[in-house]
Write a protein that holds these residues in place. Structure first.
Motif, PDB file in Angstrom:
ATOM      1  N   ASN A 105       1.599   5.073 -12.451  1.00 18.86           N
ATOM      2  CA  ASN A 105       0.309   4.666 -13.026  1.00 18.86           C
ATOM      3  C   ASN A 105      -0.893   5.455 -12.527  1.00 18.86           C
ATOM      4  O   ASN A 105      -2.020   5.039 -12.745  1.00 18.86           O
ATOM      5  CB  ASN A 105       0.069   3.172 -12.772  1.00 18.86           C
ATOM      6  N   GLY A 106      -0.682   6.529 -11.818  1.00 18.45           N
ATOM      7  CA  GLY A 106      -1.777   7.409 -11.417  1.00 18.45           C
ATOM      8  C   GLY A 106      -2.871   6.725 -10.616  1.00 18.45           C
ATOM      9  O   GLY A 106      -2.618   6.069  -9.620  1.00 18.45           O
ATOM     10  N   VAL A 107      -4.097   6.858 -11.095  1.00 17.30           N
ATOM     11  CA  VAL A 107      -5.268   6.353 -10.380  1.00 17.30           C
ATOM     12  C   VAL A 107      -5.200   4.836 -10.193  1.00 17.30           C
ATOM     13  O   VAL A 107      -5.619   4.309  -9.163  1.00 17.30           O
ATOM     14  CB  VAL A 107      -6.559   6.770 -11.116  1.00 17.30           C
ATOM     15  N   GLU A 108      -4.665   4.126 -11.179  1.00 15.36           N
ATOM     16  CA  GLU A 108      -4.563   2.665 -11.030  1.00 15.36           C
ATOM     17  C   GLU A 108      -3.720   2.304  -9.810  1.00 15.36           C
ATOM     18  O   GLU A 108      -4.057   1.388  -9.066  1.00 15.36           O
ATOM     19  CB  GLU A 108      -3.969   2.028 -12.283  1.00 15.36           C
ATOM     20  N   ASP A 109      -2.623   3.012  -9.578  1.00 11.70           N
ATOM     21  CA  ASP A 109      -1.803   2.750  -8.392  1.00 11.70           C
ATOM     22  C   ASP A 109      -2.549   3.102  -7.111  1.00 11.70           C
ATOM     23  O   ASP A 109      -2.417   2.413  -6.096  1.00 11.70           O
ATOM     24  CB  ASP A 109      -0.482   3.523  -8.455  1.00 11.70           C
ATOM     25  N   ALA A 131       0.849  -1.201   0.000  1.00  3.52           N
ATOM     26  CA  ALA A 131       0.000   0.000   0.000  1.00  3.52           C
ATOM     27  C   ALA A 131       0.878   1.243   0.000  1.00  3.52           C
ATOM     28  O   ALA A 131       0.643   2.190  -0.757  1.00  3.52           O
ATOM     29  CB  ALA A 131      -0.935  -0.020   1.209  1.00  3.52           C
ATOM     30  N   PHE A 132       1.911   1.232   0.830  1.00  2.00           N
ATOM     31  CA  PHE A 132       2.842   2.357   0.891  1.00  2.00           C
ATOM     32  C   PHE A 132       3.519   2.570  -0.463  1.00  2.00           C
ATOM     33  O   PHE A 132       3.615   3.684  -0.963  1.00  2.00           O
ATOM     34  CB  PHE A 132       3.880   2.092   1.990  1.00  2.00           C
ATOM     35  N   LYS A 133       3.976   1.469  -1.072  1.00  2.00           N
ATOM     36  CA  LYS A 133       4.664   1.560  -2.372  1.00  2.00           C
ATOM     37  C   LYS A 133       3.765   2.192  -3.431  1.00  2.00           C
ATOM     38  O   LYS A 133       4.183   3.108  -4.140  1.00  2.00           O
ATOM     39  CB  LYS A 133       5.090   0.162  -2.829  1.00  2.00           C
ATOM     40  N   TYR A 134       2.515   1.717  -3.550  1.00  2.00           N
ATOM     41  CA  TYR A 134       1.628   2.244  -4.582  1.00  2.00           C
ATOM     42  C   TYR A 134       1.244   3.698  -4.319  1.00  2.00           C
ATOM     43  O   TYR A 134       1.114   4.478  -5.252  1.00  2.00           O
ATOM     44  CB  TYR A 134       0.384   1.363  -4.729  1.00  2.00           C
ATOM     45  N   LEU A 135       1.072   4.054  -3.066  1.00  2.85           N
ATOM     46  CA  LEU A 135       0.791   5.446  -2.747  1.00  2.85           C
ATOM     47  C   LEU A 135       1.990   6.329  -3.082  1.00  2.85           C
ATOM     48  O   LEU A 135       1.858   7.410  -3.647  1.00  2.85           O
ATOM     49  CB  LEU A 135       0.437   5.576  -1.261  1.00  2.85           C
ATOM     50  N   TRP A 136       3.177   5.842  -2.791  1.00  2.79           N
ATOM     51  CA  TRP A 136       4.421   6.584  -3.037  1.00  2.79           C
ATOM     52  C   TRP A 136       4.611   6.889  -4.524  1.00  2.79           C
ATOM     53  O   TRP A 136       4.982   7.993  -4.905  1.00  2.79           O
ATOM     54  CB  TRP A 136       5.580   5.753  -2.500  1.00  2.79           C
ATOM     55  N   ARG A 173       2.016   9.191  -8.506  1.00  2.48           N
ATOM     56  CA  ARG A 173       2.150  10.387  -9.340  1.00  2.48           C
ATOM     57  C   ARG A 173       3.142  10.209 -10.482  1.00  2.48           C
ATOM     58  O   ARG A 173       3.044  10.876 -11.501  1.00  2.48           O
ATOM     59  CB  ARG A 173       2.571  11.575  -8.484  1.00  2.48           C
ATOM     60  N   SER A 174       4.105   9.328 -10.300  1.00  6.65           N
ATOM     61  CA  SER A 174       5.141   9.189 -11.322  1.00  6.65           C
ATOM     62  C   SER A 174       4.984   7.922 -12.172  1.00  6.65           C
ATOM     63  O   SER A 174       5.748   7.740 -13.110  1.00  6.65           O
ATOM     64  CB  SER A 174       6.525   9.179 -10.662  1.00  6.65           C
TER      65      SER A 174
END
Length: 180
Positions: A155-159, A144-149, A152-153
């Motif tokens: 996959n955007g909304v998918e992440d 969860a931390f990784k995808y939130l991090w 922006r750089s």
């Protein structure tokens, strides 16, 4: 695919192997030990679930839905309607049916990414069987931390949706209900 033995139903091949391993005293006496080669038992079982189930005297129940069941489950109107105006074209009916099927089984990169599913089991479920609940909770938190991090750089909304998926899984693993 589910498995059955002595009236008990097992939802994954990992649970079958886990049940079997709990009853075995030594691995070298196990039928899987002789079959698996250099792979661990769980890996061999994931690649050969039916064979392993039969070796361990489990009944295999194939619950994979066929095309008709998928369309009926995911469609408001599974039976294509014939056109009443002009000449009826059966190809139109088939096209509509196929389009509904393809929509129902389209890849879902957030909830069920194809590259994390093997032999009908999700990677995270196999991890839970192999490493336990606490390890999966930690894994969910880190992912969860990784995808939130990176959202922006990369996959955007998918992440962000993947982040939410891992947080929801973590909450479910912690046994927290919506009321809490």
């Amino acid at each position: 695919m589910v498995f059955k033995k002595d009236g008990k139903v097992y939802g994954s091949i990992e649970s079958v192997v886990g049940e079997h391993c709990q009853k075995q005293r030594y691995c070298f006496n196990c039928v899987l030990y002789r079959r698996r080669g250099t792979k661990c038992c769980e890996e061999y079982a994931n690649e050969n679930p039916k064979e392993v189930a039969h070796l361990l005297d489990f009944e295999v129940i194939d619950d994979t839905p066929d095309i008709r069941e998928v369309v009926e489950e995911n469609s408001e109107d599974a039976k294509p309607k014939r056109r009443t105006l002009g000449a009826s074209n059966p190809t139109d009916d088939m096209t509509e049916y196929v389009e509904k099927y393809l929509e129902a089984v389209k890849p879902d990169p957030v909830n069920h990414p194809a590259h994390y599913t093997s032999g009908g089991i999700e990677c995270i479920d196999a991890m839970q069987a192999a490493f336990g609940d606490e390890a999966v909770k930690d894994f969910c938190l880190c992912n969860a931390f990784k995808y939130l991090w990176r959202h922006r750089s990369k996959n955007g909304v998918e992440d962000l949706k993947k982040c939410r998926w891992y947080l929801n899984r973590l909450i479910r693993e912690m046994g927290v209900t919506d009321d809490e």
